[in-house]
Scaffold this active site. Structure first.
Site, PDB file in Angstrom:
ATOM      1  N   VAL A 237       0.877  -1.181   0.000  1.00 21.71           N
ATOM      2  CA  VAL A 237       0.000   0.000   0.000  1.00 21.71           C
ATOM      3  C   VAL A 237       0.907   1.222   0.000  1.00 21.71           C
ATOM      4  CG1 VAL A 237      -1.996  -1.030   1.165  1.00 21.71           C
ATOM      5  CG2 VAL A 237      -0.179  -0.004   2.538  1.00 21.71           C
ATOM      6  N   SER A 238       0.482   2.271  -0.691  1.00 19.96           N
ATOM      7  CA  SER A 238       1.301   3.486  -0.737  1.00 19.96           C
ATOM      8  C   SER A 238       0.787   4.546   0.226  1.00 19.96           C
ATOM      9  CB  SER A 238       1.341   4.051  -2.160  1.00 19.96           C
ATOM     10  OG  SER A 238       0.038   4.293  -2.629  1.00 19.96           O
TER      11      SER A 238
END
Length: 227
Positions: free
Chosen positions: A9-10
């Site tokens: 996930v960013s």
């Protein structure tokens, strides 16, 4: 079949939209169970963008692939791995050289077969086209707004926002400074010399500060910089 999972996930926002690390890991574990694969590890990448392959978790994954310690890589969704067609092709070639299959749960893809590799390449190409098309539409929309005299980004020196809050109109004081800058520049004056002349004439930047070489240079070079 020894298998590695990869989750990423960013931003926190992605986690809130159902792309959390644990949600991805659950899908990977389920796929490994269906395939009868030995899921030896799940590499976790948090707060990292997929714009490039230069990230710690990816480096760990590729080291395992290159060392021949894995036969399949499972991801919950293709964009968790990369968003670049170029990078995807590089990964597929690297995996293929080592006999490693890439499995994507959301897209129901398995590059262990020729058909799977073909479909994956087509989907990646379409995704890249969509992103580029969105970029083109955005540029066209901004170009249209500029042609209509509407504000786009910083207000160019020499102009101000009109009463409607959308369009631009000339700013008399700044236009006077612009005319003086053009006149002095055409006479061959240096940027430092122009700044000194403007300050002598009590002309000021938009912020009300004295002119400096740098602020004159920005107006000369860009015009649209809000000095």
């Amino acid at each position: 079949m020894k298998t590695i999972g990869y989750v990423r996930v960013s931003t926190d926002r992605q986690a809130e939209r159902g792309c959390s690390l644990e949600a991805q890991a659950e899908k990977i574990r389920a796929m490994a169970l269906v395939q009868g694969a030995e899921l030896s590890d799940i590499i976790v990448e948090s707060g990292e963008s997929a714009k490039s392959l230069n990230r710690p978790g990816m480096a760990k994954l590729l080291a395992l692939v290159d060392a021949g310690k894995v036969k399949a890589v499972i991801v919950a969704k293709l964009d968790r791995l990369t968003r670049s067609v170029k990078d995807l092709c590089e990964l597929l070639e690297r995996f293929e050289r080592k006999g490693v299959a890439l499995v994507s749960v959301a897209e129901s893809l398995d590059t262990g077969s020729a058909a799977g590799r073909l479909v994956l390449n087509i989907m990646a190409a379409v995704s890249q086209w969509e992103r580029e098309a969105i970029g083109e539409r955005t540029r066209d929309a901004l170009r249209h707004k500029r042609s209509q005299g509407e504000r786009v980004g910083n207000i160019a020196f020499g102009f101000r926002l009109s009463g409607d809050g959308q369009h631009l109109e000339p700013d008399p004081a700044e236009q006077g400074a612009l005319s003086e800058i053009r006149r002095l520049r055409n006479q061959g004056a240096t940027l430092r010399g122009i700044a000194a002349t403007l300050n002598t004439g009590a002309l000021r930047t938009r912020r009300g500060t004295p002119w400096r070489l740098e602020s004159v240079a920005r107006v000369v070079k860009h015009g649209a910089y809000s000095v």
